[in-house]
Design a protein around this motif. Structure first.
Motif, PDB file in Angstrom:
ATOM      1  N   VAL A 353       0.838  -1.203   0.000  1.00  0.00           N
ATOM      2  CA  VAL A 353       0.000   0.000   0.000  1.00  0.00           C
ATOM      3  C   VAL A 353       0.869   1.247   0.000  1.00  0.00           C
ATOM      4  N   PHE A 354       1.907   1.249   0.809  1.00  0.00           N
ATOM      5  CA  PHE A 354       2.807   2.399   0.849  1.00  0.00           C
ATOM      6  C   PHE A 354       3.491   2.596  -0.498  1.00  0.00           C
ATOM      7  N   ILE A 355       3.942   1.485  -1.111  1.00  0.00           N
ATOM      8  CA  ILE A 355       4.585   1.586  -2.419  1.00  0.00           C
ATOM      9  C   ILE A 355       3.587   2.075  -3.458  1.00  0.00           C
ATOM     10  N   GLY A 356       2.364   1.512  -3.413  1.00  0.00           N
ATOM     11  CA  GLY A 356       1.339   1.939  -4.354  1.00  0.00           C
ATOM     12  C   GLY A 356       0.970   3.391  -4.173  1.00  0.00           C
ATOM     13  N   ALA A 357       0.905   3.830  -2.911  1.00  0.00           N
ATOM     14  CA  ALA A 357       0.595   5.237  -2.657  1.00  0.00           C
ATOM     15  C   ALA A 357       1.674   6.132  -3.230  1.00  0.00           C
ATOM     16  N   SER A 358       2.934   5.700  -3.095  1.00  0.00           N
ATOM     17  CA  SER A 358       4.022   6.527  -3.606  1.00  0.00           C
ATOM     18  C   SER A 358       4.058   6.537  -5.129  1.00  0.00           C
ATOM     19  N   ASN A 359       3.651   5.436  -5.768  1.00  0.00           N
ATOM     20  CA  ASN A 359       3.712   5.343  -7.223  1.00  0.00           C
ATOM     21  C   ASN A 359       2.396   5.764  -7.874  1.00  0.00           C
ATOM     22  N   GLU A 360       1.341   4.939  -7.713  1.00  0.00           N
ATOM     23  CA  GLU A 360       0.088   5.224  -8.389  1.00  0.00           C
ATOM     24  C   GLU A 360      -0.596   6.476  -7.849  1.00  0.00           C
ATOM     25  N   LEU A 361      -0.669   6.610  -6.498  1.00  0.00           N
ATOM     26  CA  LEU A 361      -1.278   7.820  -5.946  1.00  0.00           C
ATOM     27  C   LEU A 361      -0.409   9.036  -6.247  1.00  0.00           C
ATOM     28  N   GLY A 362       0.909   8.814  -6.303  1.00  0.00           N
ATOM     29  CA  GLY A 362       1.801   9.899  -6.699  1.00  0.00           C
ATOM     30  C   GLY A 362       1.533  10.352  -8.124  1.00  0.00           C
ATOM     31  N   GLU A 363       1.162   9.412  -8.994  1.00  0.00           N
ATOM     32  CA  GLU A 363       0.809   9.773 -10.360  1.00  0.00           C
ATOM     33  C   GLU A 363      -0.442  10.647 -10.381  1.00  0.00           C
ATOM     34  N   PHE A 364      -1.404  10.296  -9.532  1.00  0.00           N
ATOM     35  CA  PHE A 364      -2.619  11.113  -9.451  1.00  0.00           C
ATOM     36  C   PHE A 364      -2.296  12.515  -8.939  1.00  0.00           C
ATOM     37  N   GLU A 365      -1.451  12.585  -7.908  1.00  0.00           N
ATOM     38  CA  GLU A 365      -1.048  13.889  -7.366  1.00  0.00           C
ATOM     39  C   GLU A 365      -0.324  14.714  -8.419  1.00  0.00           C
ATOM     40  N   SER A 366       0.550  14.069  -9.195  1.00  0.00           N
ATOM     41  CA  SER A 366       1.282  14.778 -10.242  1.00  0.00           C
ATOM     42  C   SER A 366       0.335  15.316 -11.304  1.00  0.00           C
ATOM     43  N   GLY A 367      -0.616  14.485 -11.728  1.00  0.00           N
ATOM     44  CA  GLY A 367      -1.570  14.929 -12.730  1.00  0.00           C
ATOM     45  C   GLY A 367      -2.445  16.061 -12.238  1.00  0.00           C
ATOM     46  N   LEU A 368      -2.865  15.968 -10.988  1.00  0.00           N
ATOM     47  CA  LEU A 368      -3.712  17.016 -10.407  1.00  0.00           C
ATOM     48  C   LEU A 368      -2.952  18.332 -10.300  1.00  0.00           C
ATOM     49  N   LEU A 369      -1.716  18.281  -9.804  1.00  0.00           N
ATOM     50  CA  LEU A 369      -0.923  19.493  -9.643  1.00  0.00           C
ATOM     51  C   LEU A 369      -0.541  20.071 -10.996  1.00  0.00           C
ATOM     52  N   ALA A 370      -0.216  19.199 -11.958  1.00  0.00           N
ATOM     53  CA  ALA A 370       0.145  19.674 -13.288  1.00  0.00           C
ATOM     54  C   ALA A 370      -1.038  20.353 -13.972  1.00  0.00           C
ATOM     55  N   ALA A 371      -2.249  19.833 -13.731  1.00  0.00           N
ATOM     56  CA  ALA A 371      -3.433  20.466 -14.307  1.00  0.00           C
ATOM     57  C   ALA A 371      -3.646  21.858 -13.730  1.00  0.00           C
ATOM     58  N   ALA A 372      -3.176  22.071 -12.490  1.00  0.00           N
ATOM     59  CA  ALA A 372      -3.379  23.364 -11.835  1.00  0.00           C
ATOM     60  C   ALA A 372      -2.288  24.372 -12.156  1.00  0.00           C
ATOM     61  N   ILE A 373      -1.002  23.933 -12.159  1.00  0.00           N
ATOM     62  CA  ILE A 373       0.091  24.907 -12.307  1.00  0.00           C
ATOM     63  C   ILE A 373       0.998  24.610 -13.500  1.00  0.00           C
ATOM     64  N   GLY A 374       0.786  23.490 -14.210  1.00  0.00           N
ATOM     65  CA  GLY A 374       1.640  23.128 -15.335  1.00  0.00           C
ATOM     66  C   GLY A 374       2.579  21.989 -14.979  1.00  0.00           C
ATOM     67  N   ALA A 375       2.986  21.228 -15.994  1.00  0.00           N
ATOM     68  CA  ALA A 375       3.796  20.034 -15.753  1.00  0.00           C
ATOM     69  C   ALA A 375       5.177  20.365 -15.205  1.00  0.00           C
ATOM     70  N   VAL A 376       5.842  21.359 -15.785  1.00  0.00           N
ATOM     71  CA  VAL A 376       7.204  21.687 -15.353  1.00  0.00           C
ATOM     72  C   VAL A 376       7.243  22.181 -13.910  1.00  0.00           C
ATOM     73  N   PRO A 377       6.420  23.192 -13.529  1.00  0.00           N
ATOM     74  CA  PRO A 377       6.433  23.615 -12.124  1.00  0.00           C
ATOM     75  C   PRO A 377       6.071  22.490 -11.162  1.00  0.00           C
ATOM     76  N   ALA A 378       5.158  21.608 -11.568  1.00  0.00           N
ATOM     77  CA  ALA A 378       4.750  20.509 -10.687  1.00  0.00           C
ATOM     78  C   ALA A 378       5.911  19.557 -10.411  1.00  0.00           C
ATOM     79  N   VAL A 379       6.684  19.230 -11.434  1.00  0.00           N
ATOM     80  CA  VAL A 379       7.810  18.305 -11.262  1.00  0.00           C
ATOM     81  C   VAL A 379       8.914  18.950 -10.432  1.00  0.00           C
ATOM     82  N   VAL A 380       9.236  20.210 -10.706  1.00  0.00           N
ATOM     83  CA  VAL A 380      10.288  20.898  -9.953  1.00  0.00           C
ATOM     84  C   VAL A 380       9.906  21.015  -8.478  1.00  0.00           C
ATOM     85  N   ALA A 381       8.666  21.403  -8.209  1.00  0.00           N
ATOM     86  CA  ALA A 381       8.218  21.523  -6.819  1.00  0.00           C
ATOM     87  C   ALA A 381       8.271  20.179  -6.110  1.00  0.00           C
ATOM     88  N   GLY A 382       7.920  19.106  -6.814  1.00  0.00           N
ATOM     89  CA  GLY A 382       7.977  17.784  -6.208  1.00  0.00           C
ATOM     90  C   GLY A 382       9.392  17.358  -5.864  1.00  0.00           C
TER      91      GLY A 382
END
Length: 410
Positions: A353-382
């Motif tokens: 579950v922890f691994i899945g949260a870091s990978n799959e849920l992390g993908e959801f978090e990345s997509g959500l943040l990228a939709a809000a501020i853009g892909a590049v800022p989202a990756v750098v902030a992460g």
């Protein structure tokens, strides 16, 4: 021949271990091929970063919701049989994706439904496989077994995305068909393992105490809890896998083949590091090295987010894979090496579950943040957040920071 190289090769004398590794390699190859095809297929249908994030969420939710049950199943039933059935279900889901791709239907929701099926099957397979490995090799070869198993899994993660990107040129249906065949072969390999579990005179009664025992065990072990939670939050914020289709299409201007190459780079770095660890296992300063590796992972993600050069981007992803492999090696040794066999399935389920949260849920978090501020800022902030987490965990979990040896002396 050195002691390190001797232990590195000696583990392969075990036929059951070879079959186990073949199953892991084939299932990893299928999963990674399919992940590339699903990502590009969904992005073609939607042109939405959020839609890519939803793929990760669909893959993670089954592991989270079924964690206590899957761990109990792994500790109660034949782990080989559980893994074989799980691979068979994933093969069926891949053939379902094949049929949907051939139908030409434009909606993305059936893809999400089949990803949920795959995620559910993986939720049962992962704890069973993690709990099975320590029973196949002796304790003195366990470190080498972890490294080789990880290197073969990561090798599939190198070949899978590249092969998936290459085959996608002939259409997504070709990739999904190949993934289904590979899952079917993995089912046969794990079913052929000759290991037989000790007979169980009476199966434990299902209760909250038995289901949650793995969670309570992890909470009682500060080193294990620190290692698992460090990986969770580091990759949750620092992962960039879900956004690679966006970077491939809009930042680096490469097609599906370029996307496959990008997705292969973290695994290539991980393979190189895993082979090194198989020959030169970590003997001292395990906790500090894990924290430093996570910090390097975050720094490489920051540089990747700022890069507009394909070679530099690939190099950064290569470094993230090598750094992550150190973290995986330390964490898996803690979790699998020190947990009593009767509880390995339940502890592995929580770890999954922890691994899945870091990978799959992390993908959801990345997509959500990228939709809000853009892909590049989202990756750098992460990436910045990951480096801060490495520093914070060194203070929050002094037992992890001060841990010297990987395995406690018996």
């Amino acid at each position: 021949m050195s002691t390190f190289s001797h232990s590195g090769w000696a583990v392969f004398r075990n036929g059951d271990f070879r079959l186990f590794c073949a199953a892991r390699f084939l299932s990893g190859l299928a999963y990674q091929m399919q992940a590339v095809a699903i990502g590009w297929f969904v992005y073609d249908l939607t042109r939405s970063a959020l839609a890519l994030g939803l793929v990760g969420l669909a893959g993670f939710l089954p592991a989270m919701l079924a964690a206590l049950v899957t761990g109990h199943v792994a500790d109660t039933y034949d782990r080989r049989l559980v893994a074989a059935i799980s691979f068979a279900v994933q093969a069926c889901a891949s053939f379902g994706l094949l049929a949907y791709a051939l139908s030409g239907a434009p909606a993305a929701w059936p893809v999400y439904a089949l990803v949920i099926v795959v995620g559910t099957a993986r939720a049962f397979a992962n704890p069973s496989l993690q709990a099975l490995l320590p029973t196949l090799v002796s304790r003195d070869l366990f470190g080498a077994a972890i490294a080789w198993n990880s290197s073969l899994w990561q090798s599939s993660s190198v070949m899978g995305p590249a092969l998936g990107g290459l085959l996608y040129a002939a259409g997504p249906a070709v990739v999904f068909g190949g993934a289904g065949a590979s899952f079917a072969l993995a089912c046969l390999c794990v079913g052929a393992v000759r290991f037989r579990p000790a007979p169980v005179s009476e199966r434990p009664r299902v209760s909250w105490a038995t289901l949650s025992a793995g969670l309570h065990y992890i909470r009682s072990q500060p080193v294990v809890l620190g290692a698992i939670s460090l990986d969770l939050f580091a990759v949750l914020f620092g992962g960039a896998t879900a956004l690679l289709p966006v970077f491939a299409a809009e930042v680096l201007h490469v097609g599906p083949l370029g996307l496959g190459a990008l997705r292969s780079m973290p695994a290539a770095g991980a393979v190189a590091m895993a082979v090194l660890l198989a020959y030169r296992p970590l003997r001292r300063h395990a906790g500090v090295r894990m924290l430093r590796a996570v910090a390097v992972f975050g720094l490489a993600i920051v540089v990747f987010g700022l890069s507009t050069s394909l070679p530099l981007s690939m190099l950064c992803l290569l470094v993230t894979g090598a750094a992550d492999m150190v973290s995986v090696y330390v964490r898996q040794t803690f979790v699998q090496g020190e947990t009593p066999d009767a509880m390995r399935g339940r502890v592995a389920a929580v770890n999954t579950v922890f691994i899945g949260a870091s990978n799959e849920l992390g993908e959801f978090e990345s997509g959500l943040l990228a939709a809000a501020i853009g892909a590049v800022p989202a990756v750098v902030a992460g990436g910045v957040m990951t480096m801060l987490i490495a520093v914070a965990w060194g203070r929050l979990f002094p037992a992890l920071r001060d841990r010297d040896h990987l395995l406690r002396p018996q």
